[in-house]
Design a protein around this motif. Structure first.
Motif, PDB file in Angstrom:
ATOM      1  N   PHE A 297       0.818  -1.208   0.000  1.00  0.00           N
ATOM      2  CA  PHE A 297       0.000   0.000   0.000  1.00  0.00           C
ATOM      3  C   PHE A 297       0.853   1.259   0.000  1.00  0.00           C
ATOM      4  O   PHE A 297       2.013   1.265   0.396  1.00  0.00           O
ATOM      5  N   THR A 298       0.237   2.336  -0.446  1.00  0.00           N
ATOM      6  CA  THR A 298       0.866   3.652  -0.408  1.00  0.00           C
ATOM      7  C   THR A 298       0.483   4.365   0.881  1.00  0.00           C
ATOM      8  O   THR A 298      -0.449   3.958   1.585  1.00  0.00           O
ATOM      9  N   ALA A 299       1.184   5.463   1.177  1.00  0.00           N
ATOM     10  CA  ALA A 299       0.880   6.221   2.388  1.00  0.00           C
ATOM     11  C   ALA A 299      -0.538   6.800   2.374  1.00  0.00           C
ATOM     12  O   ALA A 299      -1.247   6.720   3.388  1.00  0.00           O
ATOM     13  N   PRO A 300      -1.014   7.402   1.264  1.00  0.00           N
ATOM     14  CA  PRO A 300      -2.410   7.862   1.260  1.00  0.00           C
ATOM     15  C   PRO A 300      -3.407   6.721   1.476  1.00  0.00           C
ATOM     16  O   PRO A 300      -4.418   6.899   2.167  1.00  0.00           O
ATOM     17  N   GLU A 301      -3.136   5.567   0.884  1.00  0.00           N
ATOM     18  CA  GLU A 301      -4.021   4.426   1.097  1.00  0.00           C
ATOM     19  C   GLU A 301      -4.040   4.026   2.564  1.00  0.00           C
ATOM     20  O   GLU A 301      -5.103   3.699   3.117  1.00  0.00           O
ATOM     21  N   TRP A 302      -2.882   4.070   3.205  1.00  0.00           N
ATOM     22  CA  TRP A 302      -2.810   3.655   4.608  1.00  0.00           C
ATOM     23  C   TRP A 302      -3.679   4.537   5.489  1.00  0.00           C
ATOM     24  O   TRP A 302      -4.507   4.039   6.260  1.00  0.00           O
ATOM     25  N   ILE A 303      -3.508   5.840   5.417  1.00  0.00           N
ATOM     26  CA  ILE A 303      -4.247   6.697   6.343  1.00  0.00           C
ATOM     27  C   ILE A 303      -5.728   6.714   6.025  1.00  0.00           C
ATOM     28  O   ILE A 303      -6.569   6.744   6.935  1.00  0.00           O
ATOM     29  N   GLN A 304      -6.099   6.639   4.763  1.00  0.00           N
ATOM     30  CA  GLN A 304      -7.517   6.653   4.417  1.00  0.00           C
ATOM     31  C   GLN A 304      -8.205   5.351   4.811  1.00  0.00           C
ATOM     32  O   GLN A 304      -9.420   5.328   5.028  1.00  0.00           O
ATOM     33  N   ALA A 305      -7.440   4.272   4.935  1.00  0.00           N
ATOM     34  CA  ALA A 305      -8.004   3.005   5.392  1.00  0.00           C
ATOM     35  C   ALA A 305      -7.935   2.852   6.903  1.00  0.00           C
ATOM     36  O   ALA A 305      -8.757   2.149   7.495  1.00  0.00           O
ATOM     37  N   SER A 306      -6.956   3.493   7.548  1.00  0.00           N
ATOM     38  CA  SER A 306      -6.652   3.187   8.944  1.00  0.00           C
ATOM     39  C   SER A 306      -7.269   4.126   9.950  1.00  0.00           C
ATOM     40  O   SER A 306      -7.465   3.741  11.108  1.00  0.00           O
ATOM     41  N   ALA A 307      -7.528   5.376   9.589  1.00  0.00           N
ATOM     42  CA  ALA A 307      -7.833   6.387  10.595  1.00  0.00           C
ATOM     43  C   ALA A 307      -9.063   7.211  10.261  1.00  0.00           C
ATOM     44  O   ALA A 307      -9.449   7.347   9.095  1.00  0.00           O
ATOM     45  N   ILE A 308      -9.653   7.752  11.308  1.00  0.00           N
ATOM     46  CA  ILE A 308     -10.670   8.792  11.214  1.00  0.00           C
ATOM     47  C   ILE A 308     -10.165   9.950  12.062  1.00  0.00           C
ATOM     48  O   ILE A 308      -9.852   9.774  13.244  1.00  0.00           O
ATOM     49  N   VAL A 309     -10.061  11.133  11.460  1.00  0.00           N
ATOM     50  CA  VAL A 309      -9.402  12.279  12.088  1.00  0.00           C
ATOM     51  C   VAL A 309     -10.339  13.482  12.059  1.00  0.00           C
ATOM     52  O   VAL A 309     -10.953  13.768  11.021  1.00  0.00           O
ATOM     53  N   GLY A 310     -10.425  14.205  13.180  1.00  0.00           N
ATOM     54  CA  GLY A 310     -11.192  15.441  13.150  1.00  0.00           C
ATOM     55  C   GLY A 310     -11.797  15.819  14.477  1.00  0.00           C
ATOM     56  O   GLY A 310     -11.538  15.214  15.522  1.00  0.00           O
ATOM     57  N   SER A 311     -12.628  16.821  14.435  1.00  0.00           N
ATOM     58  CA  SER A 311     -13.402  17.274  15.589  1.00  0.00           C
ATOM     59  C   SER A 311     -14.473  16.234  15.906  1.00  0.00           C
ATOM     60  O   SER A 311     -14.723  15.314  15.101  1.00  0.00           O
ATOM     61  N   PRO A 312     -15.135  16.327  17.062  1.00  0.00           N
ATOM     62  CA  PRO A 312     -16.216  15.376  17.348  1.00  0.00           C
ATOM     63  C   PRO A 312     -17.263  15.312  16.240  1.00  0.00           C
ATOM     64  O   PRO A 312     -17.721  14.222  15.877  1.00  0.00           O
ATOM     65  N   GLU A 313     -17.624  16.457  15.684  1.00  0.00           N
ATOM     66  CA  GLU A 313     -18.631  16.466  14.621  1.00  0.00           C
ATOM     67  C   GLU A 313     -18.107  15.795  13.356  1.00  0.00           C
ATOM     68  O   GLU A 313     -18.841  15.046  12.687  1.00  0.00           O
ATOM     69  N   THR A 314     -16.836  16.047  13.021  1.00  0.00           N
ATOM     70  CA  THR A 314     -16.247  15.429  11.828  1.00  0.00           C
ATOM     71  C   THR A 314     -16.118  13.925  12.007  1.00  0.00           C
ATOM     72  O   THR A 314     -16.421  13.146  11.093  1.00  0.00           O
ATOM     73  N   VAL A 315     -15.666  13.494  13.179  1.00  0.00           N
ATOM     74  CA  VAL A 315     -15.528  12.065  13.447  1.00  0.00           C
ATOM     75  C   VAL A 315     -16.894  11.386  13.391  1.00  0.00           C
ATOM     76  O   VAL A 315     -17.044  10.313  12.775  1.00  0.00           O
ATOM     77  N   ALA A 316     -17.899  11.990  14.003  1.00  0.00           N
ATOM     78  CA  ALA A 316     -19.238  11.404  13.986  1.00  0.00           C
ATOM     79  C   ALA A 316     -19.779  11.309  12.561  1.00  0.00           C
ATOM     80  O   ALA A 316     -20.387  10.296  12.176  1.00  0.00           O
ATOM     81  N   ARG A 317     -19.567  12.361  11.768  1.00  0.00           N
ATOM     82  CA  ARG A 317     -20.044  12.343  10.383  1.00  0.00           C
ATOM     83  C   ARG A 317     -19.406  11.201   9.606  1.00  0.00           C
ATOM     84  O   ARG A 317     -20.095  10.492   8.854  1.00  0.00           O
ATOM     85  N   GLN A 318     -18.098  11.003   9.765  1.00  0.00           N
ATOM     86  CA  GLN A 318     -17.431   9.928   9.039  1.00  0.00           C
ATOM     87  C   GLN A 318     -17.906   8.556   9.514  1.00  0.00           C
ATOM     88  O   GLN A 318     -18.101   7.635   8.702  1.00  0.00           O
ATOM     89  N   LEU A 319     -18.106   8.402  10.817  1.00  0.00           N
ATOM     90  CA  LEU A 319     -18.609   7.127  11.317  1.00  0.00           C
ATOM     91  C   LEU A 319     -19.993   6.827  10.751  1.00  0.00           C
ATOM     92  O   LEU A 319     -20.294   5.686  10.370  1.00  0.00           O
ATOM     93  N   LEU A 320     -20.836   7.834  10.678  1.00  0.00           N
ATOM     94  CA  LEU A 320     -22.189   7.626  10.169  1.00  0.00           C
ATOM     95  C   LEU A 320     -22.193   7.306   8.675  1.00  0.00           C
ATOM     96  O   LEU A 320     -23.128   6.666   8.176  1.00  0.00           O
TER      97      LEU A 320
END
Length: 391
Positions: A297-320
């Motif tokens: 994998f590439t570095a962009p692939e790693w972080i986009q697959a591995s992590a959710i980053v942001g404020s509480p609202e941003t994290v909640a939006r991505q989880l949903l």
């Protein structure tokens, strides 16, 4: 959604072993009180990662103190376990949790780790599946049954009596696969077993979950099994959270790079050369599905697959977004890269306070009476009442 708390710290050496084990115990109890659906531990050896090593020993330590959360293993590696011993240890955790445990099993292995156990080079996924079959037969054996002769390509034996202790649930504890392959995902759905999925971007997570749901639906399982499978199945994500998106990316830069470099070197035996910031890697859009478990994998692939980053609202939006794609469970990790207890607790507490309500975090019910062995009916969901007799 059903949010699990994954306890997977990495220590710097022997001096970190005890503090990290104590930390995992404390966070397990905090996750239970905060409303997480599961507390998950893994199984690692020799590397400093997950220094408790044994998920069953860790499970026995925390299980008696969990009031609402299930205990889960993501994962037990079948390369290291005799199938009869596996059946015994899983039954013990099943009893201690009153049937609220999920034993995630891995059929893959890392030869350079397994060889230190004396696992021969001939070990394969076929052997892992044979060991699961032996455990299932052992769980099914009652005391009056004839001796059970069993064998795999690597071992054999005769179970003359029974597995002790008996489990809490009829048949066997809730087991399933931690897997990255479509065939095994589909097999788990057919069997009515949950799947613990690895690190994928949203597109690949949705595709694999669709494979699982199709097999689960086609098998026609009872409603309670179907619901439980979806609640216990999950995708793993590192959660990097702060009051603002900008602060979260500053933390990601400090905390995720070492984690990324470590996982890349383990997977590829090479050093990752990409030195762009974590935010730049995130913004470098990856088209299509990403499965970093089965590719260079590439570095962009790693972080986009591995992590959710942001404020509480941003994290909640991505989880949903994952929930909208049919993924009901997230295996959230607040420990990653170089261990920092203060940072881990800060992120955990902010997530528990601000994000859990936004994603409607839910609990998983325990087994219905018809799923419980008759020996245990009437004992209730709590622990033994013997202590009260001597007070």
């Amino acid at each position: 959604m059903y949010i699990g708390c994954f306890l997977g710290p990495t220590g710097r050496g022997p001096a970190d072993d005890l503090p990290l084990i104590d930390f995992c115990y404390d966070m397990a109890l905090a996750a239970d009180k905060a409303g997480f659906a599961l507390v998950n531990v893994g199984e690692q050896h020799f590397t400093g990662y997950e220094p408790y090593s044994s998920p069953f020993m860790m499970g026995a330590q925390v299980a008696r103190h969990l009031e609402r959360a299930w205990f889960g293993t993501t994962v037990v590696n079948l390369a290291y376990h005799n199938p009869i011993a596996l059946a015994e240890q899983a039954n013990l955790i099943d009893l201690l949790t009153r049937g609220k445990c999920f034993i995630g099993l891995s059929t893959g292995h890392l030869p350079f780790i397994a060889s230190q156990w004396g696992v021969p080079a001939s070990y394969s996924k076929d052997v892992a599946l044979q060991r699961i079959d032996v455990a299932l037969r052992a769980w099914a054996k009652e005391p009056g049954d004839k001796p059970l002769a069993w064998r795999t390509d690597l071992e054999e034996g005769v179970l003359a009596l029974r597995i002790m202790p008996v489990g809490y649930r009829k048949e066997h504890p809730v087991i399933g696969f931690a897997t990255n392959t479509d065939a095994t995902i589909s097999h788990a759905g057919t069997q009515g077993w949950p799947v613990a999925l690895g690190r994928y971007n949203l597109a690949e997570a949705a595709r694999k979950t669709a494979v699982y749901r199709a097999a689960l639906d086609a098998a026609g399982h009872p409603d309670d099994v179907h619901t439980q499978c979806l609640a216990l199945s999950s995708v793993t994500k590192a959660i990097v959270i702060a009051d603002t998106d900008e602060e979260a990316w500053e933390i990601a830069e400090r905390q995720l790079r070492g984690f990324m470099n470590f996982t890349y070197s383990v997977a590829t035996r090479r050093t990752l050369e990409d030195t762009r910031s974590m935010k730049e890697l995130w913004d470098d859009t990856v088209d299509g599905p990403v499965d970093i478990a089965n590719s260079t994998f590439t570095a962009p692939e790693w972080i986009q697959a591995s992590a959710i980053v942001g404020s509480p609202e941003t994290v909640a939006r991505q989880l949903l977004e994952y929930a909208d794609a049919g993924i009901e469970g997230i295996n959230a990790r607040f420990v990653y890269g170089d261990f920092d207890a203060a940072e881990a607790w800060r992120g955990f507490n902010l997530f528990a306070e601000k994000v859990m309500p936004l994603v409607d975090a839910r609990q998983i019910p325990g087994p219905a009476p018809e799923r419980i062995r008759p020996e245990h009916l009437g004992t209730g969901a709590g622990h033994s009442g013997l202590a009260e007799l001597f007070q």
